[in-house]
Scaffold this active site. Structure first.
Site, PDB file in Angstrom:
ATOM      1  N   GLU A 163       0.941  -1.311   0.080  1.00 16.75           N
ATOM      2  CA  GLU A 163      -0.400  -0.330   0.082  1.00 16.75           C
ATOM      3  C   GLU A 163       0.902   1.120  -0.263  1.00 16.75           C
ATOM      4  OE1 GLU A 163      -2.540  -0.128   3.559  1.00 16.75           O
ATOM      5  OE2 GLU A 163      -4.184  -2.123   2.211  1.00 16.75           O
ATOM      6  N   GLU A 358      -4.499  -8.767   1.048  1.00 21.06           N
ATOM      7  CA  GLU A 358      -5.228  -8.707   2.421  1.00 21.06           C
ATOM      8  C   GLU A 358      -6.688  -8.341   2.347  1.00 21.06           C
ATOM      9  OE1 GLU A 358      -3.748  -5.388   5.043  1.00 21.06           O
ATOM     10  OE2 GLU A 358      -2.208  -5.688   3.816  1.00 21.06           O
TER      11      GLU A 358
HETATM   12  C1  FCB Z   1      -3.935  -2.285   5.598  1.00 30.28           C
HETATM   13  C2  FCB Z   1      -2.696  -2.620   6.224  1.00 30.28           C
HETATM   14  C3  FCB Z   1      -2.624  -3.583   7.143  1.00 30.28           C
HETATM   15  C4  FCB Z   1      -3.638  -3.840   7.935  1.00 30.28           C
HETATM   16  C5  FCB Z   1      -5.197  -2.903   7.737  1.00 30.28           C
HETATM   17  C6  FCB Z   1      -6.107  -3.452   8.380  1.00 30.28           C
HETATM   18  O1  FCB Z   1      -4.050  -1.274   5.452  1.00 30.28           O
HETATM   19  O2  FCB Z   1      -2.122  -2.572   4.641  1.00 30.28           O
HETATM   20  O3  FCB Z   1      -1.310  -3.173   7.575  1.00 30.28           O
HETATM   21  O4  FCB Z   1      -3.634  -2.129   9.009  1.00 30.28           O
HETATM   22  O5  FCB Z   1      -5.180  -2.409   6.613  1.00 30.28           O
END
Ligand code: FCB
Length: 453
Positions: A163, A358
């Site tokens: 990110e 994620e």
């Molecule tokens: C994302 C992050 C991860 C975690 C999630 C909830 O943006 O990459 O580390 O904090 O959110």
């Protein structure tokens, strides 16, 4: 759901959020060590000094992964464990920790996906300007070289950045993340140097880790107009350019989006082209071919046009009308947004492979009287998101895997330990772990994709 047999079901974490051992075995400080010690930065005034103590308990954690049956584990490497000052002197004990972790994973048949940068810049580099400085991109390529020379035989899936939009904008525009700067001009410089560092690292990783696959993870925030008005649609264009296209376009060889370049030059947030920090050939480097795109998805945003009195912003997000579910982070639960994100990215950029690196949810359910963690809402959340991912897959999106965030409850950045994203519950006092119902359910999904009817 009928994903192919080799579909990579996994779970994800990041170094600062779980490792602890912040000053052990020669680890240098990172910007998060500094930031968490500043007053008022972290909601519960906590820090990652100990976190889940994963540094000492990684074998137990790998055995829990094995119990859940994940096929792959996405973790990040702490740069300042490897190079305590960000460049130069190597810390062999740092490398050794990741060797032991990766060997343990491989021994258990779990594929390691290693992220090089999950926001924890060595403090020594921050002291020299951090990501605002072009030199940091070159320090990153040195780090990529050291790491892949040492682990390139064992690790075959590399993710350069996690990110970069959040690293740039939360770190340098909003200041709610380390290093806590509030300056859009700085954030834009930072975004460029992050992307450049990715482009510099890709050929190095390829060379040192033959037959490996290399990717980058972007968070995708699908934006929808809050109304049908032309003004709101225009605000969506602007937001999408700011958060999504600003990263996707240069990675896929299109350079920075012209509409945003124009806006930023006009507002004075970017220098005129001739004087820019975006140097000749940078864009070519940034577009260095890579193998897969990682997508993180948590929520969509409904965007409306709003120009603040100081003229600073031209978009704002508004809550949806009618009933909506929210997570404990205050994020709207909107599974269809995952489908939309996947479809959009694959239609507009045509990546050869996509992994959802994620997706997950914060609900604070803890152990009940029976000692188990009945987190039914997390199961519901994951199930609905899995189904949306499958819908996109069925329609041709080249989705190769799905990593649940997170393996363990952990240190959630500015929110500290107040948010629990894990499919494994962690008692931070005793470091006891309990696989939540969602983890047990996930195991069934992985085994035979049951539980999704
Ligand atoms: C994302 C992050 C991860 C975690 C999630 C909830 O943006 O990459 O580390 O904090 O959110």
């Amino acid at each position: 759901m009928d994903f192919p047999k080799d579909f990579t079901w996994g779970a994800a974490t990041s170094a600062y959020q779980i490792e602890g051992a912040w000053n052990e075995d020669g680890r240098g400080a990172s910007i998060w060590d500094t930031f968490t010690r500043q007053k008022g930065r972290i909601e519960d005034s906590s820090n990652g000094d100990v976190a889940c103590d994963h540094y000492h308990r990684f074998k137990e954690d790998v055995s829990l992964m094995k119990e859940i049956g994940v096929k792959a584990y996405r973790f990040s490497v702490s740069w300042s464990r490897i190079l305590p000052l960000g460049r130069g002197k190597i810390n062999p004990k740092g490398l050794d920790f990741y060797k032991r972790l990766v060997d343990e994973l491989l021994k258990n048949g779990i594929i390691p996906f290693a992220t090089l940068y999950h926001w924890d810049l060595p403090q020594a580099l921050e002291d020299e300007g951090g990501w605002r400085s072009r030199e940091t991109a070159f320090a990153f390529s040195e780090y990529a070289d050291v790491l892949s020379r040492s682990l390139g035989d064992r690790i075959k899936h590399w993710i350069t950045h996690n990110e970069p939009s959040v690293a740039a904008f939360s770190g340098y525009q909003y200041g709610d993340h380390a290093p806590g700067v509030k300056d859009l001009k700085a954030a834009l410089r930072v975004s460029h140097h992050l992307l450049l560092s990715h482009g510099l690292a890709v050929p190095i990783l390829k060379k040192n880790s033959p037959d490996s696959e290399i990717g980058i993870t972007l968070v995708n925030i699908p934006a929808e107009p809050a109304s049908k008005s032309a003004k709101d649609r225009e605000a969506v264009r602007s937001f999408d350019g700011y958060y999504n296209r600003w990263f996707l376009d240069p990675l896929y060889g299109r350079g920075y989006p012209e509409d945003k370049l124009g806006e930023y030059i006009q507002s004075g947030d970017l220098p005129e082209r001739e004087k820019s920090f975006i140097k000749k050939d940078d864009l070519e480097k940034i577009a260095s071919p890579f193998n897969f795109l990682g997508i993180n998805y948590y929520f969509r945003l409904l965007i409306k046009n709003e120009i603040l009195p100081n003229g600073e912003k031209h978009f704002a997000s508004v809550p949806p009308k009618g009933k909506a579910g929210y997570t404990e982070m205050g994020w709207e639960v909107y599974p269809a947004g995952l489908y939309n994100a996947l479809k959009r990215v694959s239609a507009d950029y045509n990546p050869a492979k996509i992994y959802i690196t994620e997706n997950g949810v914060s609900y604070s359910d803890g152990p009940g009287k029976d000692g188990k963690v009945h987190d039914a809402k997390r199961i519901e959340y994951l199930k609905n998101h899995f189904l949306e991912a499958y819908r996109a897959f069925k329609e041709g999106v080249p989705l190769k895997g799905y990593f649940v965030w997170s393996l363990l409850d952990n240190f959630e950045w500015a929110k500290g330990f107040s948010q629990r994203f894990g499919i494994i519950w962690v008692d931070y006092k005793t470091q006891k772990r309990i696989i939540k119902d969602s983890g047990l359910w996930y195991r069934k999904v992985i085994e035979g994709e049951k539980g999704l009817e």
